[in-house]
Scaffold this active site. Sequence first.
Site, mmCIF file in Angstrom:
data_model
loop_
_atom_site.group_PDB
_atom_site.id
_atom_site.type_symbol
_atom_site.label_atom_id
_atom_site.label_comp_id
_atom_site.label_asym_id
_atom_site.label_seq_id
_atom_site.Cartn_x
_atom_site.Cartn_y
_atom_site.Cartn_z
ATOM 1 C CB SER A 170 -20.159 27.305 -10.538
ATOM 2 O OG SER A 170 -21.067 27.206 -11.598
ATOM 3 C CG ASP A 186 -21.005 27.083 -15.840
ATOM 4 O OD1 ASP A 186 -20.970 25.951 -16.344
ATOM 5 O OD2 ASP A 186 -21.380 27.286 -14.673
ATOM 6 C CG ASP A 237 -19.327 24.027 -12.742
ATOM 7 O OD1 ASP A 237 -19.834 24.939 -13.429
ATOM 8 O OD2 ASP A 237 -19.904 23.507 -11.778
ATOM 9 C CG ASP A 281 -23.080 23.704 -13.197
ATOM 10 O OD1 ASP A 281 -22.649 24.714 -13.805
ATOM 11 O OD2 ASP A 281 -23.349 23.726 -11.983
#
Length: 529
Positions: A146, A296, A298, A300
């Site tokens: 992440s 960010d 990834d 999400d």
Amino acid sequence: MISTDLKLEVSEWIKHDPDPKTAKQLQEWLDQGNVEKLTAVFNGFLQFGTAGLRGPMGPGPSCMNRAVVSRAAAGIAAFMKKHGFQSVVIGRDARHGSADFARDSAEILAGAGFKTYVLPRELPTPVLAFAVNKLKADVGIMVTASHNPAIDNGYKVYLGGVVNGINYHGSQIISPVDSEISDFISKADLKPNRITEYETVAESVIDDYIKSVADICQTPNQLKIVYTALHGVGAQTFLQVFKSAGFSNLIVVNEQEKPDPDFPTTPFPNPEEAGAIDLALDYAKRENADLVIANDPDADRCAIAINDPDHGWRMLRGDEVGAIVGKYLIERDRINNGAFANSLVSSSLLSKMAKKASIEFHETLTGFKWISKISNLTFGYEEALGYCIDAKSVNDKDGISVGLLIAQIAGELRDGGVSLSDYLNLIGDEYGFHKTDQISIRVSDLSIIQTLLNKFAANPPATLAGSALISAEDLSKSKSMPTPGIRCYYNDGIRIIVRPSGTEPKLKCYIEVVSSSKSDAQLRCDQIK
């Protein structure tokens, strides 16, 4: 001198390490007698919890590497067999090692006899969550760290159906599933069967995700929007979604558009970190933009920045975005008899909105793994820039869909002569001004976090910003939502929560000040910081 036990443990690990690079590194340290480095990476197996795996890349059981991931995959295979599961879908980001980790997982799970799907390239985490439901897969695995620094990687696990009486519907695992998988990992076959016969997920599934998000938008506009992917995997999908939804006036931060696992322009690729979206703000000033949207790595999470008449360009706090979305959904009657939810460290404002509008509301433990378990969820968010606005399609936080919704809201408001800043003021006038902020202490030694937390629990401040302490609650002893941390209430609408981060080596203090005056709320919040 290296002890006999450590030497045997390292030698045994090397024997079963599928990666010649990490095996070679361990052998060199063994030959050199490097006790310090070997002890550091043989300090217990990397803990598998409700966040899956996450840690620094490196050799040995205490780091993220192919050997650790292979054992995790073998443990998940055993877990799947126990529950009679048949299928799994695997996605990945573009971090160092992610492609290898996804391939190892696919080969091991296919080798265990499961129908195994793999996303065709690095893609956002919300696409994986969507694919779990679209393909009706029993399990989803996302290889990602992440928003962590470049040295880290990680491994998230999702479930598609009902386990232990809980309908996961494509959401992240919670206890006791994490402990069950962890137990299987500890007993995993060190040389699991591997085959390369797994299926690549069709592009039509990704197209369906893009369409499902684009369909959220009912009124596209031509706001001038600056977008950054922070060197992550969001740009391609984000741009396709916005194009499909009818937005064409997007300006992309070129330096951060393409995936780069080294994150050269931002050492902490988390939009919450100071300076992370400075390049995007520079673009916005130069281009006289209307809005900044940042994902960010990834994708999400989503950060929104506006040109505030009082402060200039600034990033909205997650609680401010949560309030905007909640108020908009209520005003546009887009609740559909559903529920609102947010985490206990988020602002109390959404609960007050829900109460006034007679909407079901739930406060949850921190993390979307908990928010996503709320039945009939219409909107859920956490202050750490995570939002879910379409749980039926993506039962997890989705930084692309909320970015699109905020773009729509900003356009509709502008058509009525109202800015996002004005909208927040109107919300404050109606419900009180809820000013939130956060103090984070990053540590190199995790034991420091517990030491600091213990000190605070034993002696919380008697006053804050001139207001007296009303109560202090040890959240770990809560009967309804036990979690590490201390929650304190003070007179004059002050609440603080001190707790460890669930994903990074940080101790966090969450501040909320509620006042009828915007300036007073800001002043007292600043005094507390």
